[in-house]
Design a protein around this motif. Structure first.
Motif, PDB file in Angstrom:
ATOM      1  N   GLY A 223       0.846  -1.258   0.058  1.00 21.09           N
ATOM      2  CA  GLY A 223      -0.208   0.091   0.041  1.00 21.09           C
ATOM      3  C   GLY A 223       0.925   1.168  -0.069  1.00 21.09           C
ATOM      4  N   ALA A 224       0.421   2.270   0.726  1.00 23.82           N
ATOM      5  CA  ALA A 224       1.167   3.539   0.695  1.00 23.82           C
ATOM      6  C   ALA A 224       2.266   3.396   1.748  1.00 23.82           C
ATOM      7  CB  ALA A 224       0.062   4.760   1.168  1.00 23.82           C
ATOM      8  N   ARG A 225       2.450   2.410   2.396  1.00 16.77           N
ATOM      9  CA  ARG A 225       3.803   2.356   3.323  1.00 16.77           C
ATOM     10  C   ARG A 225       3.870   3.582   4.128  1.00 16.77           C
ATOM     11  NH1 ARG A 225       8.336  -1.286   0.795  1.00 16.77           N
ATOM     12  NH2 ARG A 225       8.512  -1.463   2.863  1.00 16.77           N
ATOM     13  N   ILE A 309      -0.187  11.336   2.037  1.00 17.50           N
ATOM     14  CA  ILE A 309      -1.138  10.227   1.430  1.00 17.50           C
ATOM     15  C   ILE A 309      -2.555  10.667   1.545  1.00 17.50           C
ATOM     16  CG2 ILE A 309      -1.858   7.878   2.021  1.00 17.50           C
ATOM     17  CD1 ILE A 309       1.009   7.298   3.517  1.00 17.50           C
ATOM     18  N   VAL A 310      -3.247  10.250   0.557  1.00 11.99           N
ATOM     19  CA  VAL A 310      -4.739  10.353   0.653  1.00 11.99           C
ATOM     20  C   VAL A 310      -5.528   9.194   0.427  1.00 11.99           C
ATOM     21  CG1 VAL A 310      -6.865  11.489  -0.742  1.00 11.99           C
ATOM     22  CG2 VAL A 310      -4.443  12.705  -0.515  1.00 11.99           C
ATOM     23  N   PHE A 311      -6.338   8.834   1.657  1.00 13.27           N
ATOM     24  CA  PHE A 311      -7.039   7.623   1.648  1.00 13.27           C
ATOM     25  C   PHE A 311      -8.430   7.723   0.842  1.00 13.27           C
ATOM     26  CE2 PHE A 311      -9.442   5.079   4.443  1.00 13.27           C
ATOM     27  CZ  PHE A 311      -8.744   3.808   4.611  1.00 13.27           C
ATOM     28  N   GLU A 312      -8.579   7.228   0.029  1.00 13.19           N
ATOM     29  CA  GLU A 312      -9.369   7.039  -1.010  1.00 13.19           C
ATOM     30  C   GLU A 312     -10.484   5.760  -1.263  1.00 13.19           C
ATOM     31  OE1 GLU A 312     -11.395   8.310  -3.313  1.00 13.19           O
ATOM     32  OE2 GLU A 312     -10.934  10.274  -3.702  1.00 13.19           O
ATOM     33  N   VAL A 332      -1.997   8.401  -3.711  1.00 18.13           N
ATOM     34  CA  VAL A 332      -3.355   8.470  -3.447  1.00 18.13           C
ATOM     35  C   VAL A 332      -3.553   6.909  -3.487  1.00 18.13           C
ATOM     36  CG1 VAL A 332      -5.894   9.019  -4.416  1.00 18.13           C
ATOM     37  CG2 VAL A 332      -4.247  10.414  -4.687  1.00 18.13           C
ATOM     38  N   VAL A 333      -4.070   6.393  -2.420  1.00 14.81           N
ATOM     39  CA  VAL A 333      -4.438   4.952  -2.432  1.00 14.81           C
ATOM     40  C   VAL A 333      -6.014   4.792  -2.382  1.00 14.81           C
ATOM     41  CG1 VAL A 333      -3.987   4.892   0.183  1.00 14.81           C
ATOM     42  CG2 VAL A 333      -3.860   2.654  -1.076  1.00 14.81           C
ATOM     43  N   MET A 352       3.239  15.391 -13.485  1.00 10.34           N
ATOM     44  CA  MET A 352       4.452  16.330 -13.425  1.00 10.34           C
ATOM     45  C   MET A 352       5.064  16.529 -12.265  1.00 10.34           C
ATOM     46  SD  MET A 352       2.798  19.542 -16.061  1.00 10.34           S
ATOM     47  CE  MET A 352       4.416  20.429 -15.996  1.00 10.34           C
ATOM     48  N   LYS A 353       4.087  16.171 -11.207  1.00  6.18           N
ATOM     49  CA  LYS A 353       4.439  16.299  -9.696  1.00  6.18           C
ATOM     50  C   LYS A 353       4.855  15.021  -9.104  1.00  6.18           C
ATOM     51  CE  LYS A 353       1.850  20.624  -8.979  1.00  6.18           C
ATOM     52  NZ  LYS A 353       0.628  21.143  -8.646  1.00  6.18           N
ATOM     53  N   LEU A 354       5.034  13.980  -9.935  1.00  4.95           N
ATOM     54  CA  LEU A 354       5.370  12.476  -9.611  1.00  4.95           C
ATOM     55  C   LEU A 354       4.516  11.921  -8.567  1.00  4.95           C
ATOM     56  CD1 LEU A 354       7.916  14.579 -10.439  1.00  4.95           C
ATOM     57  CD2 LEU A 354       9.354  12.492  -9.919  1.00  4.95           C
ATOM     58  N   LYS A 355       3.401  11.804  -8.748  1.00  7.10           N
ATOM     59  CA  LYS A 355       2.579  11.311  -7.644  1.00  7.10           C
ATOM     60  C   LYS A 355       2.049  10.064  -8.016  1.00  7.10           C
ATOM     61  CE  LYS A 355       0.566  15.838  -6.565  1.00  7.10           C
ATOM     62  NZ  LYS A 355      -0.977  16.696  -6.581  1.00  7.10           N
ATOM     63  N   ARG A 356       1.586   9.115  -7.119  1.00  8.80           N
ATOM     64  CA  ARG A 356       1.265   7.785  -7.394  1.00  8.80           C
ATOM     65  C   ARG A 356      -0.186   7.492  -7.072  1.00  8.80           C
ATOM     66  NH1 ARG A 356       4.399   3.609  -4.187  1.00  8.80           N
ATOM     67  NH2 ARG A 356       4.339   5.199  -2.559  1.00  8.80           N
ATOM     68  N   ILE A 357      -0.786   6.676  -7.976  1.00 10.26           N
ATOM     69  CA  ILE A 357      -2.085   6.316  -7.668  1.00 10.26           C
ATOM     70  C   ILE A 357      -2.069   4.700  -7.308  1.00 10.26           C
ATOM     71  CG2 ILE A 357      -4.572   5.519  -8.238  1.00 10.26           C
ATOM     72  CD1 ILE A 357      -4.076   8.181 -10.146  1.00 10.26           C
ATOM     73  N   ILE A 358      -2.198   4.237  -6.159  1.00  8.71           N
ATOM     74  CA  ILE A 358      -2.169   2.860  -5.955  1.00  8.71           C
ATOM     75  C   ILE A 358      -3.371   2.123  -5.709  1.00  8.71           C
ATOM     76  CG2 ILE A 358      -1.199   1.354  -4.093  1.00  8.71           C
ATOM     77  CD1 ILE A 358       0.749   3.596  -3.122  1.00  8.71           C
ATOM     78  N   GLY A 359      -3.655   1.034  -6.420  1.00  9.56           N
ATOM     79  CA  GLY A 359      -4.872   0.313  -6.302  1.00  9.56           C
ATOM     80  C   GLY A 359      -4.648  -0.812  -5.375  1.00  9.56           C
ATOM     81  N   SER A 360      -5.685  -0.755  -4.351  1.00  9.25           N
ATOM     82  CA  SER A 360      -5.436  -1.645  -3.010  1.00  9.25           C
ATOM     83  C   SER A 360      -6.979  -2.383  -2.830  1.00  9.25           C
ATOM     84  CB  SER A 360      -5.295  -0.776  -1.846  1.00  9.25           C
ATOM     85  OG  SER A 360      -5.024  -1.843  -0.832  1.00  9.25           O
ATOM     86  N   HIS A 361      -6.689  -3.801  -2.849  1.00  7.20           N
ATOM     87  CA  HIS A 361      -8.216  -4.395  -2.736  1.00  7.20           C
ATOM     88  C   HIS A 361      -8.204  -5.682  -1.773  1.00  7.20           C
ATOM     89  CE1 HIS A 361     -11.908  -6.509  -3.981  1.00  7.20           C
ATOM     90  NE2 HIS A 361     -11.123  -7.586  -4.459  1.00  7.20           N
TER      91      HIS A 361
END
Length: 443
Positions: A223-225, A309-312, A332-333, A352-361
């Protein structure tokens, strides 16, 4: 299994479980041929159409007798004392995004037991094992257990790296039959965990799906660790997932910023120990960058920096804002989309701001073990806010459908009342009823 042609609720096996019988006695008693369960009927598919403004789950959630299935060799039969409502119960009862009978039909190609005209729902349960399949080694009749929701066969090699990567992964009681909103449930042995001894049946039943999902999102290595000092923005911070997310952030040294939709929920969040609270009603329009900027400015006003981290899990209504407000290099997880699956966001703010979207199930078995350990130690507490009898499962799901609740909504099955099942009274006293019942006292 031997069978007795008596409905489960009044059957002597159910009565023996409620009376606290030992495992040897439970094994001697016959298993009923039918049992009481909250279920869907295949004939009800099509009840709602695209023009229905209110897809009322009470119209399709039935409580009544269903046939008792045979056990596979790696499964156990649980006498369910209590279960809980998750949002997948709402999806199931509205037949969205697809009828769950499609899942059962597909599963039925390899396990015909599941492809039935009734679907017993429920992805959380706490109860007592009354039968074990012949291949089950670590559990026996009489053990008090809670269930984790991941139903994994285990033959896929990817599942050895992470059970959630297995091609045959299913959500128990959603993509399988015989779930936890019933007097009896069938689960794989690999879904089982010891019931926390200081919790009541209904408190124990409400945790695993949401708590383990939040754990994987925030703490697990996939996850976002989250690390100490991370600012974490949590949407729906007093909801089923958010209530556990806030606790995990605080325990791990993070800085939670909770977003809620009412003054009452804001008060509850502060009582949980969340130092920073945002009232979402101040940001009604989050559909464009103007609203996103206002939200980001409020986070910075409160804590001095953007969220790491944004908990989505709310989805369409908030996702664009989540991508925007995450800090440069932040994450964004996401584990769901309760407000809609089609997300719109400005991709410039991602790449451009090197962000990540993390899919978690969900969560794999080890992650479920870790979070159950935290609960058993009294470091994570239930977010149970309301309890309904099994006969009123429709009303319980209706409360979740329209967000008329905080935390989790429980359902009593065989347990004759609330407050039963506590074994470790000393630990419960050390923790305190005010903390364990915090969500029960919320307006």
């Amino acid at each position: 299994m031997t069978r007795a042609r008596v409905p489960a609720k009044g059957h002597e096996l159910a009565q023996a479980v409620v009376a606290g019988a030992e495992g040897a006695e439970l094994e001697r008693l016959e298993v009923p041929t039918v049992y009481r369960a909250a279920h869907l009927r295949k004939d009800d598919v099509g009840t709602f159409d695209q023009h229905d403004q209110d897809k009322d789950v009470r119209r399709t959630l039935h409580v009544g007798e269903v046939p008792m299935p045979e056990l596979a060799e790696d499964e156990v039969l649980i006498a369910v004392m209590a279960g809980a409502i998750n949002y997948n119960t709402v999806w199931s009862a509205t037949f969205e995004p697809v009828p769950t009978f499609a899942f059962l039909e597909r599963f039925g190609r390899t396990d015909p037991r599941h492809d039935l005209p009734t679907h017993v729902l429920g992805s959380d349960a706490a109860g007592v094992i009354v039968r074990t399949g012949r291949a089950v080694r670590r559990w026996r009749a009489g053990d008090r257990v809670v269930t984790s929701p991941a139903y994994v066969d285990g033959e896929d090699p990817a599942g050895q790296q992470d059970g959630m990567l297995a091609a045959d992964l299913r959500a128990w009681g959603f993509e399988t039959n015989f779930g936890g909103l019933a007097d009896f449930a069938v689960a794989k042995a690999t879904q089982l965990l010891p019931k926390p001894r200081h919790l009541t049946w209904e408190e124990a039943a409400c945790n695993m799906l949401c708590a383990s999902t939040a754990y994987r999102m925030l703490v697990g290595e996939r996850g976002a660790r989250m690390k100490q000092g991370d600012v974490v923005l949590l949407w729906g911070a007093t909801g089923g997932l958010g209530g556990y997310g806030v606790q995990l952030v605080r325990n791990g040294g993070g800085i939670p910023v909770g977003v809620v939709s009412s003054r009452e929920k804001a008060d509850l969040l502060r009582r949980m120990g969340c130092p920073y609270v945002i009232d979402r009603s101040q940001f009604e329009d989050l559909s464009d960058e103007k609203g996103w900027r206002r939200l980001g400015a409020e986070v910075r006003r409160l804590v001095g920096e953007d969220p790491a981290i944004v908990f989505e899990y709310t989805g369409r209504e908030t996702f664009g804002a989540s991508v925007y407000v995450a800090r440069r290099g932040g994450s964004v997880v996401t584990c769901g989309s309760s407000s809609g699956y089609e997300h719109t966001y400005d991709n410039r703010h991602l790449w451009m701001k090197l962000k990540r979207i993390i899919g978690s199930h969900g969560a794999n078995y080890q992650e479920c073990h870790e979070v159950n350990r935290l609960i058993s130690l009294g470091l994570i507490h239930p977010t149970l806010s309301a309890v309904y009898p099994l006969e009123r499962t429709g009303e319980a799901a209706r409360a979740v459908q329209f967000n008329r609740h905080v935390g989790k909504v429980g359902v009593l099955a065989l347990a004759p009342g609330e407050g039963l099942g506590v074994e470790d009274h000393a630990l419960r006293e050390r923790i305190g009823e005010d903390r364990l019942r915090l969500f029960r006292t919320a307006p």
